[in-house]
Design a protein around this motif. Structure first.
Motif, PDB file in Angstrom:
ATOM      1  N   ALA A 114       0.821  -1.215   0.000  1.00 24.78           N
ATOM      2  CA  ALA A 114       0.000   0.000   0.000  1.00 24.78           C
ATOM      3  C   ALA A 114       0.856   1.266   0.000  1.00 24.78           C
ATOM      4  O   ALA A 114       0.420   2.317  -0.463  1.00 24.78           O
ATOM      5  CB  ALA A 114      -0.932   0.001   1.208  1.00 24.78           C
ATOM      6  N   ARG A 115       2.088   1.143   0.490  1.00 28.17           N
ATOM      7  CA  ARG A 115       3.018   2.281   0.523  1.00 28.17           C
ATOM      8  C   ARG A 115       3.906   2.321  -0.723  1.00 28.17           C
ATOM      9  O   ARG A 115       4.870   3.066  -0.776  1.00 28.17           O
ATOM     10  CB  ARG A 115       3.867   2.203   1.787  1.00 28.17           C
ATOM     11  CG  ARG A 115       3.094   2.485   3.068  1.00 28.17           C
ATOM     12  CD  ARG A 115       3.937   2.115   4.304  1.00 28.17           C
ATOM     13  NE  ARG A 115       3.296   2.508   5.560  1.00 28.17           N
ATOM     14  CZ  ARG A 115       2.373   1.807   6.198  1.00 28.17           C
ATOM     15  NH1 ARG A 115       1.961   0.638   5.704  1.00 28.17           N
ATOM     16  NH2 ARG A 115       1.855   2.248   7.323  1.00 28.17           N
ATOM     17  N   GLY A 116       3.608   1.466  -1.693  1.00 27.79           N
ATOM     18  CA  GLY A 116       4.308   1.528  -2.974  1.00 27.79           C
ATOM     19  C   GLY A 116       5.419   0.523  -3.191  1.00 27.79           C
ATOM     20  O   GLY A 116       6.097   0.570  -4.218  1.00 27.79           O
ATOM     21  N   ALA A 117       5.617  -0.415  -2.276  1.00 27.97           N
ATOM     22  CA  ALA A 117       6.674  -1.410  -2.449  1.00 27.97           C
ATOM     23  C   ALA A 117       6.222  -2.522  -3.398  1.00 27.97           C
ATOM     24  O   ALA A 117       5.089  -2.987  -3.331  1.00 27.97           O
ATOM     25  CB  ALA A 117       7.066  -2.013  -1.105  1.00 27.97           C
ATOM     26  N   ALA A 118       7.125  -2.941  -4.268  1.00 24.06           N
ATOM     27  CA  ALA A 118       6.859  -4.048  -5.186  1.00 24.06           C
ATOM     28  C   ALA A 118       7.428  -5.358  -4.665  1.00 24.06           C
ATOM     29  O   ALA A 118       7.030  -6.432  -5.109  1.00 24.06           O
ATOM     30  CB  ALA A 118       7.458  -3.740  -6.560  1.00 24.06           C
TER      31      ALA A 118
ATOM     32  N   ARG B 197      -2.568  -9.187  -3.027  1.00 18.04           N
ATOM     33  CA  ARG B 197      -2.643  -8.669  -1.660  1.00 18.04           C
ATOM     34  C   ARG B 197      -3.961  -7.940  -1.447  1.00 18.04           C
ATOM     35  O   ARG B 197      -4.440  -7.240  -2.315  1.00 18.04           O
ATOM     36  CB  ARG B 197      -1.496  -7.696  -1.377  1.00 18.04           C
ATOM     37  CG  ARG B 197      -0.131  -8.268  -1.638  1.00 18.04           C
ATOM     38  CD  ARG B 197       0.318  -9.148  -0.509  1.00 18.04           C
ATOM     39  NE  ARG B 197       1.502  -9.871  -0.947  1.00 18.04           N
ATOM     40  CZ  ARG B 197       1.938 -10.961  -0.380  1.00 18.04           C
ATOM     41  NH1 ARG B 197       1.320 -11.473   0.636  1.00 18.04           N
ATOM     42  NH2 ARG B 197       3.000 -11.566  -0.823  1.00 18.04           N
ATOM     43  N   GLU B 198      -4.522  -8.096  -0.260  1.00 22.46           N
ATOM     44  CA  GLU B 198      -5.747  -7.376   0.083  1.00 22.46           C
ATOM     45  C   GLU B 198      -5.375  -6.015   0.657  1.00 22.46           C
ATOM     46  O   GLU B 198      -4.246  -5.774   1.059  1.00 22.46           O
ATOM     47  CB  GLU B 198      -6.527  -8.172   1.122  1.00 22.46           C
ATOM     48  CG  GLU B 198      -7.019  -9.512   0.605  1.00 22.46           C
ATOM     49  CD  GLU B 198      -7.771 -10.288   1.665  1.00 22.46           C
ATOM     50  OE1 GLU B 198      -8.159  -9.684   2.687  1.00 22.46           O
ATOM     51  OE2 GLU B 198      -7.987 -11.474   1.462  1.00 22.46           O
ATOM     52  N   ALA B 199      -6.360  -5.149   0.729  1.00 24.22           N
ATOM     53  CA  ALA B 199      -6.137  -3.816   1.313  1.00 24.22           C
ATOM     54  C   ALA B 199      -5.790  -3.947   2.789  1.00 24.22           C
ATOM     55  O   ALA B 199      -6.290  -4.841   3.465  1.00 24.22           O
ATOM     56  CB  ALA B 199      -7.394  -2.966   1.145  1.00 24.22           C
ATOM     57  N   PRO B 200      -4.921  -3.051   3.303  1.00 31.73           N
ATOM     58  CA  PRO B 200      -4.565  -3.128   4.728  1.00 31.73           C
ATOM     59  C   PRO B 200      -5.752  -2.774   5.610  1.00 31.73           C
ATOM     60  O   PRO B 200      -6.660  -2.048   5.192  1.00 31.73           O
ATOM     61  CB  PRO B 200      -3.452  -2.093   4.853  1.00 31.73           C
ATOM     62  CG  PRO B 200      -3.646  -1.161   3.732  1.00 31.73           C
ATOM     63  CD  PRO B 200      -4.277  -1.962   2.624  1.00 31.73           C
TER      64      PRO B 200
END
Length: 151
Positions: free
Chosen positions: A92-96, A146-149
């Motif tokens: 969610a913070r932009g990490a791949a 991945r699901e939303a945090p």
């Protein structure tokens, strides 16, 4: 068990959990944990009295700084929940992709990370105080897996 964001007020509790979860030579005190939380892109997740994870995101990559589960709460899925929630937060913070290190001698943690899909991408020789190598692991953070945090 409920996970929530960890902040500066939690540093003493995080240090106590870390001390319970790691051998003396690998324990982080309040100063180290506070510094990790203060890193640009740093974040933490806490399961009250049971465990926590500290991570950071920079330049499209994430790193697990530490993941600690109190011995009384092991083998109940908490480590996996902390890892999965940190991965969601990192994505969610932009990490791949997410990286972490684990002792080659820590069979339980290695099994946890393998089950989560982490793959070995490197080795740091004699990284730990006991002389063990650190295995460098990577987890791909594909957006569609991945699901939303949690809020």
């Amino acid at each position: 068990m409920t996970l929530r964001a960890a902040g500066a007020a939690d540093v003493p509790a995080l240090a106590a959990l870390h001390a319970a979860a790691f051998p003396p030579a690998e324990q982080w005190g309040e100063v180290a944990i506070g510094a990790m939380l203060d890193l640009p892109g740093g974040f933490g997740l806490l399961a009250e009295g049971a465990g926590f994870v500290l991570a950071r995101v920079a330049a499209g990559e994430a790193e697990i700084l530490t993941l600690a589960v109190h011995p009384d709460h092991r083998r109940a899925g908490l480590g996996g929940a902390l890892l999965a929630t940190a991965a969601v937060g990192a994505a969610a913070r932009g990490a791949a992709e997410l990286f972490l290190e684990v002792s080659e001698r820590n069979a339980a943690a290695r099994a946890l990370y393998a089950a989560a899909g982490c793959v070995e991408v490197g080795r740091r020789r004699r990284y730990y105080a006991d002389g063990a190598d650190a295995l460098v692991l990577r987890l791909d953070l594909a957006a569609d897996s991945r699901e939303a945090p949690p809020n």
